[in-house]
Scaffold this motif. Structure first.
Motif, mmCIF file in Angstrom:
data_model
loop_
_atom_site.group_PDB
_atom_site.id
_atom_site.type_symbol
_atom_site.label_atom_id
_atom_site.label_comp_id
_atom_site.label_asym_id
_atom_site.label_seq_id
_atom_site.Cartn_x
_atom_site.Cartn_y
_atom_site.Cartn_z
ATOM 1 N N LEU A 44 17.967 12.494 0.882
ATOM 2 C CA LEU A 44 17.386 11.208 1.267
ATOM 3 C C LEU A 44 15.869 11.314 1.429
ATOM 4 N N GLU A 45 15.423 12.414 2.011
ATOM 5 C CA GLU A 45 13.982 12.628 2.162
ATOM 6 C C GLU A 45 13.312 12.746 0.791
ATOM 7 N N ARG A 46 13.961 13.423 -0.126
ATOM 8 C CA ARG A 46 13.413 13.569 -1.485
ATOM 9 C C ARG A 46 13.361 12.209 -2.199
ATOM 10 N N ILE A 47 14.414 11.424 -2.068
ATOM 11 C CA ILE A 47 14.438 10.087 -2.668
ATOM 12 C C ILE A 47 13.291 9.255 -2.108
ATOM 13 N N ASN A 48 13.124 9.277 -0.799
ATOM 14 C CA ASN A 48 12.051 8.520 -0.154
ATOM 15 C C ASN A 48 10.684 8.975 -0.655
ATOM 16 N N TYR A 49 10.488 10.276 -0.739
ATOM 17 C CA TYR A 49 9.207 10.824 -1.205
ATOM 18 C C TYR A 49 8.924 10.390 -2.646
ATOM 19 N N VAL A 50 9.914 10.520 -3.510
ATOM 20 C CA VAL A 50 9.743 10.151 -4.917
ATOM 21 C C VAL A 50 9.405 8.669 -5.041
ATOM 22 N N MET A 51 10.116 7.827 -4.313
ATOM 23 C CA MET A 51 9.858 6.390 -4.399
ATOM 24 C C MET A 51 8.467 6.048 -3.852
ATOM 25 N N GLU A 52 8.034 6.730 -2.802
ATOM 26 C CA GLU A 52 6.681 6.500 -2.274
ATOM 27 C C GLU A 52 5.623 6.884 -3.301
ATOM 28 N N GLN A 53 5.830 7.999 -3.999
ATOM 29 C CA GLN A 53 4.871 8.440 -5.003
ATOM 30 C C GLN A 53 4.819 7.467 -6.179
ATOM 31 N N ILE A 54 5.963 6.971 -6.585
ATOM 32 C CA ILE A 54 6.009 6.009 -7.682
ATOM 33 C C ILE A 54 5.313 4.719 -7.272
ATOM 34 N N GLU A 55 5.559 4.259 -6.043
ATOM 35 C CA GLU A 55 4.905 3.045 -5.550
ATOM 36 C C GLU A 55 3.393 3.230 -5.469
ATOM 37 N N LYS A 56 2.967 4.387 -4.993
ATOM 38 C CA LYS A 56 1.538 4.680 -4.897
ATOM 39 C C LYS A 56 0.885 4.658 -6.280
ATOM 40 N N GLU A 57 1.529 5.292 -7.244
ATOM 41 C CA GLU A 57 1.002 5.329 -8.612
ATOM 42 C C GLU A 57 0.941 3.924 -9.201
ATOM 43 N N TYR A 58 1.975 3.133 -8.947
ATOM 44 C CA TYR A 58 2.013 1.757 -9.447
ATOM 45 C C TYR A 58 0.860 0.946 -8.868
ATOM 46 N N LYS A 59 0.634 1.066 -7.560
ATOM 47 C CA LYS A 59 -0.453 0.318 -6.915
ATOM 48 C C LYS A 59 -1.815 0.733 -7.461
ATOM 49 N N GLU A 60 -2.004 2.035 -7.691
ATOM 50 C CA GLU A 60 -3.273 2.513 -8.233
ATOM 51 C C GLU A 60 -3.515 1.945 -9.635
ATOM 52 N N LYS A 61 -2.478 1.906 -10.456
ATOM 53 C CA LYS A 61 -2.621 1.360 -11.810
ATOM 54 C C LYS A 61 -2.884 -0.138 -11.755
ATOM 55 N N LEU A 62 -2.240 -0.819 -10.839
ATOM 56 C CA LEU A 62 -2.444 -2.253 -10.682
ATOM 57 C C LEU A 62 -3.881 -2.547 -10.265
ATOM 58 N N LEU A 63 -4.419 -1.737 -9.356
ATOM 59 C CA LEU A 63 -5.797 -1.928 -8.919
ATOM 60 C C LEU A 63 -6.778 -1.685 -10.069
ATOM 61 N N GLN A 64 -6.495 -0.749 -10.937
ATOM 62 C CA GLN A 64 -7.351 -0.495 -12.085
ATOM 63 C C GLN A 64 -7.379 -1.701 -13.026
ATOM 64 N N ILE A 65 -6.249 -2.353 -13.153
ATOM 65 C CA ILE A 65 -6.166 -3.525 -14.017
ATOM 66 C C ILE A 65 -6.945 -4.697 -13.399
ATOM 67 N N VAL A 66 -6.802 -4.878 -12.106
ATOM 68 C CA VAL A 66 -7.436 -5.992 -11.406
ATOM 69 C C VAL A 66 -8.952 -5.818 -11.365
#
Length: 67
Positions: A44-66
């Motif tokens: 569960l901790e690994r799932i949470n960590y992976v999802m947080e990293q994916i969300e972080k990467e998504y937000k960074e890419k979104l900010l680059q587009i904006v």
């Protein structure tokens, strides 16, 4: 809270790819998604960590587009 399957589908990963990313067997992932067993605390901790990293990467890419 989303189910493990909903999380996996939301990032468009196959069971094989998601299991590999988490470092678990596909059989374990299938049992979790079917509700036959529950992931361990470590998983569960690994799932949470992976999802947080994916969300972080998504937000960074979104900010680059904006900007």
């Amino acid at each position: 809270m989303k189910s493990i399957k909903e999380l996996r589908v939301s990032i468009n990963f196959s069971q094989v790819a998601f299991a590999d990313l988490l470092g678990v067997s596909v059989a374990s992932l299938r049992r979790w998604e079917a509700g036959d067993t529950n992931p361990s605390q470590l998983a569960l901790e690994r799932i949470n960590y992976v999802m947080e990293q994916i969300e972080k990467e998504y937000k960074e890419k979104l900010l680059q587009i904006v900007w």
